[in-house]
Scaffold this active site. Structure first.
Site, PDB file in Angstrom:
ATOM      1  N   ARG A   1       7.366  -3.072   4.828  1.00  0.00           N
ATOM      2  CA  ARG A   1       8.145  -1.637   4.626  1.00  0.00           C
ATOM      3  C   ARG A   1       7.978  -0.918   5.744  1.00  0.00           C
ATOM      4  O   ARG A   1       8.310   0.419   5.595  1.00  0.00           O
ATOM      5  CB  ARG A   1       7.359  -0.934   3.449  1.00  0.00           C
ATOM      6  CG  ARG A   1       5.881  -0.427   3.379  1.00  0.00           C
ATOM      7  CD  ARG A   1       5.459  -0.457   2.015  1.00  0.00           C
ATOM      8  NE  ARG A   1       5.412   0.670   1.480  1.00  0.00           N
ATOM      9  CZ  ARG A   1       4.973   0.947   0.138  1.00  0.00           C
ATOM     10  NH1 ARG A   1       4.588  -0.246  -0.544  1.00  0.00           N
ATOM     11  NH2 ARG A   1       4.904   1.844  -0.472  1.00  0.00           N
TER      12      ARG A   1
ATOM     13  N   ARG B   1      -2.649   7.651 -10.961  1.00  0.00           N
ATOM     14  CA  ARG B   1      -3.068   7.266  -9.568  1.00  0.00           C
ATOM     15  C   ARG B   1      -3.192   8.512  -9.125  1.00  0.00           C
ATOM     16  O   ARG B   1      -2.389   9.403  -9.346  1.00  0.00           O
ATOM     17  CB  ARG B   1      -1.701   6.422  -9.331  1.00  0.00           C
ATOM     18  CG  ARG B   1      -2.321   4.894  -9.251  1.00  0.00           C
ATOM     19  CD  ARG B   1      -1.173   3.869  -8.901  1.00  0.00           C
ATOM     20  NE  ARG B   1      -0.431   4.377  -7.815  1.00  0.00           N
ATOM     21  CZ  ARG B   1       0.511   3.388  -7.172  1.00  0.00           C
ATOM     22  NH1 ARG B   1       0.755   2.158  -7.832  1.00  0.00           N
ATOM     23  NH2 ARG B   1       1.263   3.774  -6.193  1.00  0.00           N
TER      24      ARG B   1
ATOM     25  N   ARG C   1       5.963  10.453  -0.703  1.00  0.00           N
ATOM     26  CA  ARG C   1       6.335   8.776  -0.450  1.00  0.00           C
ATOM     27  C   ARG C   1       7.867   8.601  -0.845  1.00  0.00           C
ATOM     28  O   ARG C   1       8.182   7.698  -0.169  1.00  0.00           O
ATOM     29  CB  ARG C   1       5.622   8.300  -1.999  1.00  0.00           C
ATOM     30  CG  ARG C   1       3.946   8.287  -1.683  1.00  0.00           C
ATOM     31  CD  ARG C   1       3.420   8.145  -3.236  1.00  0.00           C
ATOM     32  NE  ARG C   1       3.664   6.855  -3.825  1.00  0.00           N
ATOM     33  CZ  ARG C   1       3.680   6.747  -5.291  1.00  0.00           C
ATOM     34  NH1 ARG C   1       3.326   7.634  -5.906  1.00  0.00           N
ATOM     35  NH2 ARG C   1       3.887   5.614  -5.755  1.00  0.00           N
TER      36      ARG C   1
HETATM   37  P1  AP5 Z   1       2.373   0.672  -3.693  1.00  0.00           P
HETATM   38  O1  AP5 Z   1       1.595   0.645  -4.582  1.00  0.00           O
HETATM   39  O2  AP5 Z   1       3.002  -0.411  -3.148  1.00  0.00           O
HETATM   40  O3  AP5 Z   1       3.423   1.813  -4.250  1.00  0.00           O
HETATM   41  P2  AP5 Z   1       4.842   2.075  -4.287  1.00  0.00           P
HETATM   42  O4  AP5 Z   1       5.770   1.459  -3.388  1.00  0.00           O
HETATM   43  O5  AP5 Z   1       4.969   3.700  -4.195  1.00  0.00           O
HETATM   44  O6  AP5 Z   1       5.129   1.627  -5.540  1.00  0.00           O
HETATM   45  P3  AP5 Z   1       4.451   2.100  -7.112  1.00  0.00           P
HETATM   46  O7  AP5 Z   1       3.423   1.082  -7.257  1.00  0.00           O
HETATM   47  O8  AP5 Z   1       4.419   3.470  -7.083  1.00  0.00           O
HETATM   48  O9  AP5 Z   1       5.727   1.697  -7.864  1.00  0.00           O
HETATM   49  P4  AP5 Z   1       6.456   0.236  -8.383  1.00  0.00           P
HETATM   50  O10 AP5 Z   1       7.849   0.453  -7.642  1.00  0.00           O
HETATM   51  O11 AP5 Z   1       5.346  -0.829  -8.276  1.00  0.00           O
HETATM   52  O12 AP5 Z   1       6.754   0.763 -10.228  1.00  0.00           O
HETATM   53  P5  AP5 Z   1       5.967   0.264 -11.396  1.00  0.00           P
HETATM   54  O13 AP5 Z   1       6.263  -1.064 -11.908  1.00  0.00           O
HETATM   55  O14 AP5 Z   1       4.347   0.716 -11.265  1.00  0.00           O
HETATM   56  O15 AP5 Z   1       1.542   1.375  -2.461  1.00  0.00           O
HETATM   57  C1  AP5 Z   1       1.104   2.604  -2.656  1.00  0.00           C
HETATM   58  C2  AP5 Z   1       0.382   3.142  -1.172  1.00  0.00           C
HETATM   59  O16 AP5 Z   1      -0.275   1.840  -0.393  1.00  0.00           O
HETATM   60  C3  AP5 Z   1       1.603   3.491  -0.364  1.00  0.00           C
HETATM   61  O17 AP5 Z   1       1.828   4.816  -0.404  1.00  0.00           O
HETATM   62  C4  AP5 Z   1       0.894   3.339   1.030  1.00  0.00           C
HETATM   63  O18 AP5 Z   1      -0.022   4.397   1.273  1.00  0.00           O
HETATM   64  C5  AP5 Z   1       0.209   1.874   0.799  1.00  0.00           C
HETATM   65  N1  AP5 Z   1       0.730   0.679   1.247  1.00  0.00           N
HETATM   66  C6  AP5 Z   1       1.256  -0.112   0.286  1.00  0.00           C
HETATM   67  N2  AP5 Z   1       1.720  -1.105   0.803  1.00  0.00           N
HETATM   68  C7  AP5 Z   1       2.131  -0.787   2.048  1.00  0.00           C
HETATM   69  C8  AP5 Z   1       2.508  -1.498   3.329  1.00  0.00           C
HETATM   70  N3  AP5 Z   1       3.053  -2.711   3.217  1.00  0.00           N
HETATM   71  N4  AP5 Z   1       2.475  -0.765   4.407  1.00  0.00           N
HETATM   72  C9  AP5 Z   1       1.798   0.579   4.465  1.00  0.00           C
HETATM   73  N5  AP5 Z   1       1.045   1.054   3.415  1.00  0.00           N
HETATM   74  C10 AP5 Z   1       1.253   0.350   2.358  1.00  0.00           C
HETATM   75  O19 AP5 Z   1       6.565   1.166 -12.540  1.00  0.00           O
HETATM   76  C11 AP5 Z   1       6.543   2.573 -12.244  1.00  0.00           C
HETATM   77  C12 AP5 Z   1       6.298   3.350 -13.804  1.00  0.00           C
HETATM   78  O20 AP5 Z   1       7.570   3.164 -14.537  1.00  0.00           O
HETATM   79  C13 AP5 Z   1       5.491   2.383 -14.537  1.00  0.00           C
HETATM   80  O21 AP5 Z   1       4.599   3.489 -15.543  1.00  0.00           O
HETATM   81  C14 AP5 Z   1       6.053   1.440 -15.477  1.00  0.00           C
HETATM   82  O22 AP5 Z   1       5.637   1.051 -16.826  1.00  0.00           O
HETATM   83  C15 AP5 Z   1       7.319   2.413 -15.633  1.00  0.00           C
HETATM   84  N6  AP5 Z   1       8.654   1.344 -15.572  1.00  0.00           N
HETATM   85  C16 AP5 Z   1       8.913   0.327 -14.893  1.00  0.00           C
HETATM   86  N7  AP5 Z   1       9.911  -0.349 -14.958  1.00  0.00           N
HETATM   87  C17 AP5 Z   1      10.412   0.562 -16.047  1.00  0.00           C
HETATM   88  C18 AP5 Z   1      11.830   0.500 -16.824  1.00  0.00           C
HETATM   89  N8  AP5 Z   1      12.803  -0.164 -16.387  1.00  0.00           N
HETATM   90  N9  AP5 Z   1      11.942   1.600 -17.493  1.00  0.00           N
HETATM   91  C19 AP5 Z   1      11.327   2.505 -17.909  1.00  0.00           C
HETATM   92  N10 AP5 Z   1      10.078   2.649 -17.229  1.00  0.00           N
HETATM   93  C20 AP5 Z   1       9.701   1.555 -16.430  1.00  0.00           C
END
Ligand code: AP5
Length: 213
Positions: free
Chosen positions: A83, A157, A168
């Site tokens: 990322r 979270r 973010r």
């Molecule tokens: P990370 O855990 O990777 O968070 P993110 O990229 O912000 O992504 P999320 O986990 O929040 O969301 P997601 O896209 O996976 O969505 P989800 O499926 O859960 O990273 C967190 C932190 O870690 C970063 O800020 C950083 O600090 C650090 N980090 C991680 N990787 C890093 C890297 N490579 N480099 C540096 N730092 C790093 O879905 C979200 C919600 O929506 C859920 O409730 C789900 O049930 C719902 N949902 C999903 N799809 C649908 C749909 N189609 N319709 C309705 N609801 C839905």
């Protein structure tokens, strides 16, 4: 790849179940380290809770070690990595060392209002051996506030608060979106619309998948 909350984890775990390969989420690895209070966890906690990215060198070590393990040999889905532009170079080096390559890079997209709705309604199981992800509207647990699989009390979270979500999204635009251009120039980027329910998105994603030889 895709904005925070767009559904990367939701889709990657479906893909893991379908393809039978490792799902590697850097966010999950880091959250487990924070929860376990390891040296890595202590180093990354403040970055994560403020919505900033963790330094590239720490992530590079985590990925290099994890992809070198036996269970990654049959293939893997990367979720949340790379990322930054520097992480693309780190991944290139790791893949070269392992004598393998990516089949494709999938960019999930949805409007920002939908992203905020998904993140603010997300509830997660804090049990690291379970980690099931719910949504208050689109995927509620059978019994309010309780994990269907392991009966743990669900939590929000710490980075799913309004201020941190805003940070973010900014970090994503500034540091992560530029890598879409890199993979686009390499002819590897596939854009997938992530609106609609998770099953609809998964069907769309699968129909765009590049088949590995
Ligand atoms: P990370 O855990 O990777 O968070 P993110 O990229 O912000 O992504 P999320 O986990 O929040 O969301 P997601 O896209 O996976 O969505 P989800 O499926 O859960 O990273 C967190 C932190 O870690 C970063 O800020 C950083 O600090 C650090 N980090 C991680 N990787 C890093 C890297 N490579 N480099 C540096 N730092 C790093 O879905 C979200 C919600 O929506 C859920 O409730 C789900 O049930 C719902 N949902 C999903 N799809 C649908 C749909 N189609 N319709 C309705 N609801 C839905």
């Amino acid at each position: 790849m895709g904005m925070p909350g767009v559904g990367k984890g939701t889709q990657a775990s479906r893909l893991r179940d379908r393809a039978g390969v490792l799902h590697l989420s850097t966010g999950d690895i880091l959250r487990d380290a924070v929860q376990a209070g390891t040296a890595l966890g202590r180093k990354v906690k403040d970055f994560m809770e403020s919505g900033a990215l963790v330094p590239d060198d720490l992530i590079g070590d985590v990925i290099g070690e994890r992809l070198g393990r036996e269970d990654a040999r049959a293939g893997f889905i990367l979720d949340g990595f790379p990322r930054t532009v520097d992480q693309v170079s780190i991944l290139d080096r790791v893949l070269k060392r392992l004598d393998t390559e990516l089949d494709g890079v999938y960019l999930l997209g949805a409007p920002e209002a939908e992203i905020v709705r998904r993140l603010s309604g997300r509830r997660v199981c804090p049990n690291s051996t379970c980690g099931e992800v719910y949504h208050l509207d689109s995927h509620p647990p059978r019994s309010a506030g309780v994990c269907d699989n392991c009966s743990s009390a669900l939590v929000q979270r710490p980075d799913d608060t309004e201020d941190v979500i805003r940070e973010r999204l900014k970090v994503y635009r500034d540091q992560t979106l530029p890598i879409a251009r890199i993979y686009g120039e390499r002819g590897m980027l596939v854009e997938v619309e992530a609106t609609g329910d998770p099953d609809t998105v998964f069907a769309r994603l699968e129909s765009r998948m590049v088949k590995s030889s």
